[in-house]
Design a protein around this motif. Structure first.
Motif, PDB file in Angstrom:
ATOM      1  N   GLY A 107       0.822  -1.203   0.000  1.00 53.30           N
ATOM      2  CA  GLY A 107       0.000   0.000   0.000  1.00 53.30           C
ATOM      3  C   GLY A 107       0.856   1.253   0.000  1.00 53.30           C
ATOM      4  O   GLY A 107       2.067   1.215  -0.203  1.00 53.30           O
ATOM      5  N   ILE A 108       0.222   2.383   0.245  1.00 52.42           N
ATOM      6  CA  ILE A 108       0.897   3.680   0.198  1.00 52.42           C
ATOM      7  C   ILE A 108       1.055   4.226   1.609  1.00 52.42           C
ATOM      8  O   ILE A 108       0.073   4.397   2.332  1.00 52.42           O
ATOM      9  CB  ILE A 108       0.103   4.681  -0.667  1.00 52.42           C
ATOM     10  N   ASN A 109       2.288   4.486   1.998  1.00 50.95           N
ATOM     11  CA  ASN A 109       2.563   5.079   3.299  1.00 50.95           C
ATOM     12  C   ASN A 109       2.726   6.589   3.166  1.00 50.95           C
ATOM     13  O   ASN A 109       2.970   7.114   2.078  1.00 50.95           O
ATOM     14  CB  ASN A 109       3.836   4.486   3.900  1.00 50.95           C
ATOM     15  N   VAL A 110       2.609   7.275   4.283  1.00 50.00           N
ATOM     16  CA  VAL A 110       2.806   8.720   4.315  1.00 50.00           C
ATOM     17  C   VAL A 110       3.572   9.075   5.581  1.00 50.00           C
ATOM     18  O   VAL A 110       3.394   8.436   6.623  1.00 50.00           O
ATOM     19  CB  VAL A 110       1.450   9.474   4.268  1.00 50.00           C
ATOM     20  N   MET A 111       4.443  10.077   5.478  1.00 55.80           N
ATOM     21  CA  MET A 111       5.155  10.566   6.650  1.00 55.80           C
ATOM     22  C   MET A 111       5.409  12.058   6.482  1.00 55.80           C
ATOM     23  O   MET A 111       5.805  12.510   5.404  1.00 55.80           O
ATOM     24  CB  MET A 111       6.477   9.819   6.855  1.00 55.80           C
TER      25      MET A 111
END
Length: 219
Positions: A107-111
């Motif tokens: 999936g797509i992570n965000v930080m």
């Protein structure tokens, strides 16, 4: 005489340098109930750190469960949301270092650090961020990542070094644990080496302080 003075000065600096590290606040989510869910817009506090849930890749929630993936005991699963931790809510000011353990399965992570987005080269993999430096609203931050493959994904730790006011982390198949913030030392030794009496100056009085206390037993 010059040789003796040099020796005492060296000893004084050593005392200051050996000061204890700054305080660290860690979030292992043990104070949050298993099964607790936090929807977009919800705020909560864990171990004295305030947090808020933001949208990411869908309309879901952050959940507390025991997965045995990113750590031990309670872990956080930010399912299609991002959770922002306010480092300053500890009352210790800005952090100088932050870290968290993670398991990611895709999936797509965000930080984000201090509201500034960290761009993932491979959408979800933290590993390629190792050694990179990114601008933030409070100056550059450096990311150190250790990662290894594990069943169904990757297991690792992200460390952020710099001036840190807030940290936002989210994903789709992401579990996090042991979110820690390290703060600067609060005594004068950090900013003024050799200041053994901690009056903000390095002078003859510091030599007197060292000599007067020579041989004392520390509690």
């Amino acid at each position: 005489m010059q040789r003796i003075t040099s020796s005492v000065l060296t000893f004084s600096v050593t005392l200051a340098t050996a000061a204890t590290a700054g305080p660290t606040v860690c979030l292992d989510f043990q104070d949050l109930a298993v099964g607790a869910t936090y929807n977009i817009g919800d705020t909560f506090s864990t171990n004295g750190i305030n947090a808020e849930v933001f949208p990411h890749a869908g309309d879901a929630q952050a959940k507390i469960e025991v997965y045995g993936l990113a750590g031990t005991g309670h872990e956080m699963y930010p399912n299609n949301v991002a959770v922002e931790f306010d480092a300053t809510s500890s009352g210790l000011g800005h952090a100088v270092r932050a870290k968290f353990d993670y398991w990611e399965g895709g999936g797509i992570n965000v930080m984000e650090v201090n509201g500034s987005v960290i761009s993932f080269p491979n959408f979800f993999d933290f590993g390629p961020l190792n050694g990179s430096t990114w601008p933030s609203a409070l100056g550059n931050v450096t990311l150190n990542v250790t990662e290894s493959p594990t069943t169904g994904g990757f297991l690792g730790t992200v460390e952020i070094v710099g001036d840190i006011k807030s940290l936002r982390v989210g994903g789709q198949e992401l579990v996090i644990d042991n979110v820690c913030f390290e703060y600067p030392e609060t005594n004068n030794a950090q900013c003024c080496e050799g200041d053994s009496n901690q009056d903000g100056q390095v002078n003859f009085q510091d030599l007197i302080s060292v000599i007067s206390n020579w041989g004392s037993q520390c509690p």
